[in-house]
Design a protein around this motif. Structure first.
Motif, PDB file in Angstrom:
ATOM      1  N   GLN A   1       3.231   3.676  10.717  1.00 36.45           N
ATOM      2  CA  GLN A   1       2.161   3.794  11.715  1.00 36.45           C
ATOM      3  C   GLN A   1       0.834   4.130  11.063  1.00 36.45           C
ATOM      4  N   MET A   2       0.927   5.053  10.107  1.00 36.96           N
ATOM      5  CA  MET A   2      -0.283   5.484   9.413  1.00 36.96           C
ATOM      6  C   MET A   2      -0.961   4.312   8.741  1.00 36.96           C
ATOM      7  N   TYR A   3      -0.206   3.487   8.030  1.00 37.32           N
ATOM      8  CA  TYR A   3      -0.786   2.327   7.349  1.00 37.32           C
ATOM      9  C   TYR A   3      -1.441   1.380   8.343  1.00 37.32           C
ATOM     10  N   THR A   4      -0.777   1.199   9.471  1.00 39.87           N
ATOM     11  CA  THR A   4      -1.351   0.327  10.501  1.00 39.87           C
ATOM     12  C   THR A   4      -2.664   0.889  11.023  1.00 39.87           C
ATOM     13  N   GLN A   5      -2.644   2.207  11.267  1.00 39.27           N
ATOM     14  CA  GLN A   5      -3.860   2.871  11.761  1.00 39.27           C
ATOM     15  C   GLN A   5      -4.994   2.773  10.757  1.00 39.27           C
ATOM     16  N   MET A   6      -4.661   3.015   9.501  1.00 39.58           N
ATOM     17  CA  MET A   6      -5.691   2.997   8.447  1.00 39.58           C
ATOM     18  C   MET A   6      -6.291   1.613   8.297  1.00 39.58           C
ATOM     19  N   SER A   7      -5.440   0.613   8.366  1.00 35.96           N
ATOM     20  CA  SER A   7      -5.973  -0.742   8.218  1.00 35.96           C
ATOM     21  C   SER A   7      -6.819  -1.129   9.413  1.00 35.96           C
ATOM     22  N   GLY A   8      -6.421  -0.609  10.582  1.00 35.94           N
ATOM     23  CA  GLY A   8      -7.191  -0.924  11.778  1.00 35.94           C
ATOM     24  C   GLY A   8      -8.504  -0.187  11.857  1.00 35.94           C
ATOM     25  N   ASN A   9      -8.448   1.131  11.540  1.00 42.89           N
ATOM     26  CA  ASN A   9      -9.650   1.938  11.696  1.00 42.89           C
ATOM     27  C   ASN A   9     -10.566   1.913  10.492  1.00 42.89           C
ATOM     28  N   HIS A  10      -9.990   1.872   9.320  1.00 44.01           N
ATOM     29  CA  HIS A  10     -10.795   2.022   8.122  1.00 44.01           C
ATOM     30  C   HIS A  10     -10.786   0.793   7.218  1.00 44.01           C
ATOM     31  N   ARG A  11     -10.123  -0.256   7.683  1.00 39.87           N
ATOM     32  CA  ARG A  11     -10.105  -1.504   6.923  1.00 39.87           C
ATOM     33  C   ARG A  11      -9.548  -1.337   5.522  1.00 39.87           C
ATOM     34  N   CYS A  12      -8.566  -0.480   5.354  1.00 38.81           N
ATOM     35  CA  CYS A  12      -7.978  -0.371   4.025  1.00 38.81           C
ATOM     36  C   CYS A  12      -6.512  -0.779   4.073  1.00 38.81           C
ATOM     37  N   ASN A  13      -6.074  -1.415   3.023  1.00 42.06           N
ATOM     38  CA  ASN A  13      -4.705  -1.885   2.999  1.00 42.06           C
ATOM     39  C   ASN A  13      -3.827  -0.943   2.165  1.00 42.06           C
TER      40      ASN A  13
ATOM     41  N   LYS B   1      -2.686  -0.956  -0.742  1.00 41.78           N
ATOM     42  CA  LYS B   1      -3.012  -0.689  -2.148  1.00 41.78           C
ATOM     43  C   LYS B   1      -4.100   0.344  -2.312  1.00 41.78           C
ATOM     44  N   THR B   2      -4.950   0.476  -1.311  1.00 44.02           N
ATOM     45  CA  THR B   2      -6.056   1.422  -1.471  1.00 44.02           C
ATOM     46  C   THR B   2      -5.697   2.814  -0.964  1.00 44.02           C
ATOM     47  N   ILE B   3      -4.483   2.959  -0.485  1.00 40.91           N
ATOM     48  CA  ILE B   3      -4.072   4.263   0.059  1.00 40.91           C
ATOM     49  C   ILE B   3      -3.065   4.939  -0.856  1.00 40.91           C
ATOM     50  N   GLN B   4      -3.299   6.212  -1.083  1.00 33.88           N
ATOM     51  CA  GLN B   4      -2.307   7.015  -1.819  1.00 33.88           C
ATOM     52  C   GLN B   4      -1.933   8.190  -0.949  1.00 33.88           C
ATOM     53  N   ILE B   5      -0.672   8.358  -0.737  1.00 33.35           N
ATOM     54  CA  ILE B   5      -0.231   9.482   0.084  1.00 33.35           C
ATOM     55  C   ILE B   5      -0.106  10.710  -0.808  1.00 33.35           C
ATOM     56  N   ILE B   6      -0.790  11.753  -0.405  1.00 38.10           N
ATOM     57  CA  ILE B   6      -0.775  12.972  -1.204  1.00 38.10           C
ATOM     58  C   ILE B   6       0.370  13.867  -0.769  1.00 38.10           C
ATOM     59  N   LYS B   7       0.463  14.023   0.535  1.00 39.17           N
ATOM     60  CA  LYS B   7       1.476  14.970   1.024  1.00 39.17           C
ATOM     61  C   LYS B   7       1.903  14.598   2.426  1.00 39.17           C
ATOM     62  N   THR B   8       3.166  14.802   2.697  1.00 38.16           N
ATOM     63  CA  THR B   8       3.655  14.640   4.070  1.00 38.16           C
ATOM     64  C   THR B   8       4.430  15.891   4.445  1.00 38.16           C
TER      65      THR B   8
ATOM     66  N   PHE C   1       9.083  -8.437   4.441  1.00 32.87           N
ATOM     67  CA  PHE C   1       8.502  -9.103   5.599  1.00 32.87           C
ATOM     68  C   PHE C   1       8.642  -8.280   6.867  1.00 32.87           C
ATOM     69  N   ALA C   2       9.374  -7.202   6.787  1.00 32.50           N
ATOM     70  CA  ALA C   2       9.618  -6.423   7.997  1.00 32.50           C
ATOM     71  C   ALA C   2       8.348  -5.736   8.495  1.00 32.50           C
ATOM     72  N   GLY C   3       7.426  -5.434   7.584  1.00 35.97           N
ATOM     73  CA  GLY C   3       6.214  -4.744   8.023  1.00 35.97           C
ATOM     74  C   GLY C   3       6.416  -3.248   8.089  1.00 35.97           C
ATOM     75  N   ARG C   4       7.641  -2.826   7.971  1.00 35.55           N
ATOM     76  CA  ARG C   4       7.935  -1.411   8.062  1.00 35.55           C
ATOM     77  C   ARG C   4       8.021  -0.824   6.661  1.00 35.55           C
ATOM     78  N   VAL C   5       7.368   0.282   6.507  1.00 35.74           N
ATOM     79  CA  VAL C   5       7.333   0.924   5.196  1.00 35.74           C
ATOM     80  C   VAL C   5       8.554   1.837   5.044  1.00 35.74           C
ATOM     81  N   ARG C   6       9.165   1.773   3.909  1.00 39.00           N
ATOM     82  CA  ARG C   6      10.319   2.620   3.627  1.00 39.00           C
ATOM     83  C   ARG C   6      10.004   3.619   2.523  1.00 39.00           C
TER      84      ARG C   6
ATOM     85  N   ALA D   1       6.923   2.220   0.316  1.00 44.52           N
ATOM     86  CA  ALA D   1       6.652   0.810   0.071  1.00 44.52           C
ATOM     87  C   ALA D   1       7.513  -0.038   0.986  1.00 44.52           C
ATOM     88  N   ARG D   2       7.217  -1.306   1.019  1.00 40.80           N
ATOM     89  CA  ARG D   2       7.929  -2.193   1.946  1.00 40.80           C
ATOM     90  C   ARG D   2       9.267  -2.658   1.397  1.00 40.80           C
ATOM     91  N   SER D   3       9.388  -2.676   0.076  1.00 42.98           N
ATOM     92  CA  SER D   3      10.655  -3.093  -0.521  1.00 42.98           C
ATOM     93  C   SER D   3      10.764  -2.466  -1.899  1.00 42.98           C
TER      94      SER D   3
END
Lengths: 187, 228
Positions: free
Chosen positions: B157-169, B171-178, B52-57, B83-85
Motif C-alpha cells: 500500500q505504501m508503495y502505491t501511495q508513494m507513487s501516487g502522491n509523490h511520483r516515486c517508484n 527504486k527511489t524508496i528505501q524503507i528505514i524502519k517498520t 507481476f502480482a504487484g504485491r510486495v513481499r 520486493a516483488r520477487s
C-alpha cells in the motif's frame, strides 16, 4: 404488482393496506441504511463469492473490512466495502474474534436462521429453483398462473358490477412451491 | 534458436526445465513450437511470475563475499528486503550493500533468499513505516501509517501511495524502519485512530453493479441493477 396482489388488494383491501404500508411501502424504509459495524452480517454482491454471507469482524481502513463467513466457507479475508451489502442483523461479537467463537455466536444467535428468512435469500433460492425447472414444470406453473389470473379477472368484473367478492376461494392443494412460485397459489 | 518441426511436447519441456521456468500448460500448441525460446519464456512468465502480482513481499537475503579459498572466512550480511520477487530482492540487496561496504554482486554469493510470511494475517494492525525517498528536488524522510492485515500488505500500500502522491517508484524508496503502532498516543495520524473504536458504525454506499465482471455492459434495457 402481480395479478394476485392486485386481486388481493381489491378483495381484502383494508387489512392489506395496513400490512403493506407498514412493511413494504413505508417512506422510512428507502431512507434507512444498515450501518456497517463489527458483527454486521453482510451479503457479498460481487465476485466469485456472490450471494454468500459474511460477518464483519473489523474495519481495516476507509475502504476495506475484515470479514469471515464460516457457514459459507469463506475464509477470513479483507474485502472492499463495495462488495458488501449489509443486512438487517448484527451478530454480537467482539472485534476480530476467533473463528470458533464466531461460529458459536452465529449458531447461538440464530444468524443463519435470520439469513434464511430474509427476502434476499428466499429470492435467490427461488431463482435457483426456477432455473432448474424442466419444461413440463414450467408449463405447470404457467397453468397455475393462468388459473389465478382468470379468477382475479372474474372477481374484478364481479366487483365492478357491484357484486360481492368471494373472500374465500375453493382451496386445493397446489404444487406452487416446488414450481418456484413465491406465494401460495390457491386452487 | 528455432524449433521448426512439430515434435511432441515432452522433448521440449525437458530441455526447458533446467534453465528457465517450466511451462505449466501440458498441452503446448504446435504453433508455440515454431516460435523462439525467448518468446516462449516471455509468454509463460506472465501467468505465474510473482513480480507481476504487484504485491510486495518481504524477504531476508543473506549473502557474503565469495571466499578466496577453503580456509578463508567472509562476513555474512543479512538484510530484510521488500520486493516483488526473489530476483528483485537480490538485486535490491546488492544495491544497498554496495553503498555500505566494498562488496559487489559480482564478487559475492547469495547464501539464501527466504520469504518472510506473515505469522498472523487474521488481525488488523496499524503499521508505521519510516522511509526515505528521492523526489525530483531532493531526498526526504517520510513517516506513513498504514492499516493492513500484514506487513507486506502495508508496504505494498505504501508503495502505491508513494507513487501516487509523490511520483516515486520502488527504486527511489528505501524503507528505514517498520513497526506496529499499538498505543493510542503512538499514533501520528488522526485518521487511523478512528479504526480503533470497536463501536465504529457507518453507512456504506450502495453499489449498483453487475455481480460479475463478465456481466458488465455499456447499455442496459432498464435503469439500474436491482438493489440487493
Amino acid at each position: 404488482m402481480c395479478i394476485r396482489d392486485r386481486y388481493q388488494r381489491r378483495v381484502h383491501g383494508e387489512e392489506l393496506k395496513k400490512q403493506f404500508t407498514r412493511k413494504k411501502f413505508s417512506q422510512g424504509k428507502m431512507a434507512t441504511r444498515n450501518y456497517l459495524k463489527i458483527g454486521r452480517v453482510c451479503r457479498i454482491n460481487y465476485g466469485a463469492d456472490y450471494g454468500k454471507h459474511v460477518v464483519v469482524l473489523d474495519v481495516i481502513d476507509s475502504k476495506r473490512a475484515l470479514v469471515e463467513g464460516p457457514n459459507d466457507k469463506i475464509p477470513r479475508q479483507s474485502i472492499n466495502f463495495n462488495r458488501l451489502t449489509p443486512m438487517r442483523f448484527v451478530a454480537k461479537i467482539c472485534r476480530g474474534v476467533h473463528t470458533g467463537i464466531l461460529k458459536k455466536a452465529i449458531e447461538k444467535q440464530g444468524i443463519q436462521r435470520d439469513i434464511e428468512n430474509s427476502n434476499a435469500y428466499k429470492r435467490t433460492q427461488q431463482t435457483k429453483l426456477r432455473a432448474g425447472l424442466t419444461d413440463f414444470e414450467r408449463f405447470r406453473a404457467q397453468v397455475l398462473r393462468f388459473r389465478l389470473a382468470k379468477q382475479a379477472r372474474h372477481q374484478a368484473r364481479v366487483l365492478s358490477r357491484g357484486g360481492a367478492a368471494t373472500k374465500k376461494l375453493p382451496q386445493r392443494k397446489s404444487d406452487s412451491h416446488e414450481l418456484g412460485c413465491r406465494f401460495e397459489y390457491i386452487y | 534458436f528455432f524449433f521448426n518441426d512439430t515434435a511432441t511436447t515432452e522433448i521440449y519441456t525437458e530441455q526447458i526445465v533446467g534453465s528457465v521456468r517450466c511451462v505449466q500448460e501440458t498441452g503446448i500448441n504446435a504453433e508455440y513450437m515454431g516460435k523462439s525460446l525467448y518468446t516462449q519464456v516471455k509468454m509463460t512468465k506472465g501467468y505465474n511470475d510473482q513480480s507481476f502480482a504487484g504485491r510486495v513481499r518481504q524477504y531476508v537475503v543473506t549473502a557474503r563475499k565469495v571466499p578466496k579459498n577453503e580456509t578463508d572466512t567472509q562476513e555474512m550480511y543479512s538484510m530484510r528486503i521488500f520486493a516483488r520477487s526473489p530476483i528483485f530482492a537480490k538485486s535490491q540487496f546488492w544495491a544497498i550493500l554496495k553503498k555500505q561496504s566494498k562488496i559487489k554482486g559480482s564478487a559475492g554469493e547469495v547464501l539464501s533468499v527466504v520469504e518472510v510470511k506473515e505469522k498472523n494475517s487474521r488481525t488488523v494492525r496499524t503499521y508505521g513505516i519510516i522511509l526515505r525517498y528521492q523526489s525530483r528536488t531532493g531526498i526526504h524522510n517520510i513517516y506513513k501509517e498504514i492499516r493492513d492485515v500484514s506487513l507486506s500488505g502495508a508496504v505494498s500500500q505504501m508503495y502505491t501511495q508513494m507513487s501516487g502522491n509523490h511520483r516515486c517508484n520502488l527504486k527511489t524508496i528505501q524503507i528505514i524502519k517498520t513497526h506496529v503502532v499499538r498505543k493510542s498516543d503512538e499514533y501520528r495520524k488522526e485518521a487511523n485512530k478512528q479504526y480503533r473504536n470497536s463501536k465504529i458504525s457507518f453507512p456504506i454506499a450502495k453499489s449498483r453493479r453487475a455481480p460479475l465482471k463478465k456481466y458488465r455492459t455499456l447499455f442496459k434495457a432498464y435503469n439500474s441493477y436491482r438493489l440487493n
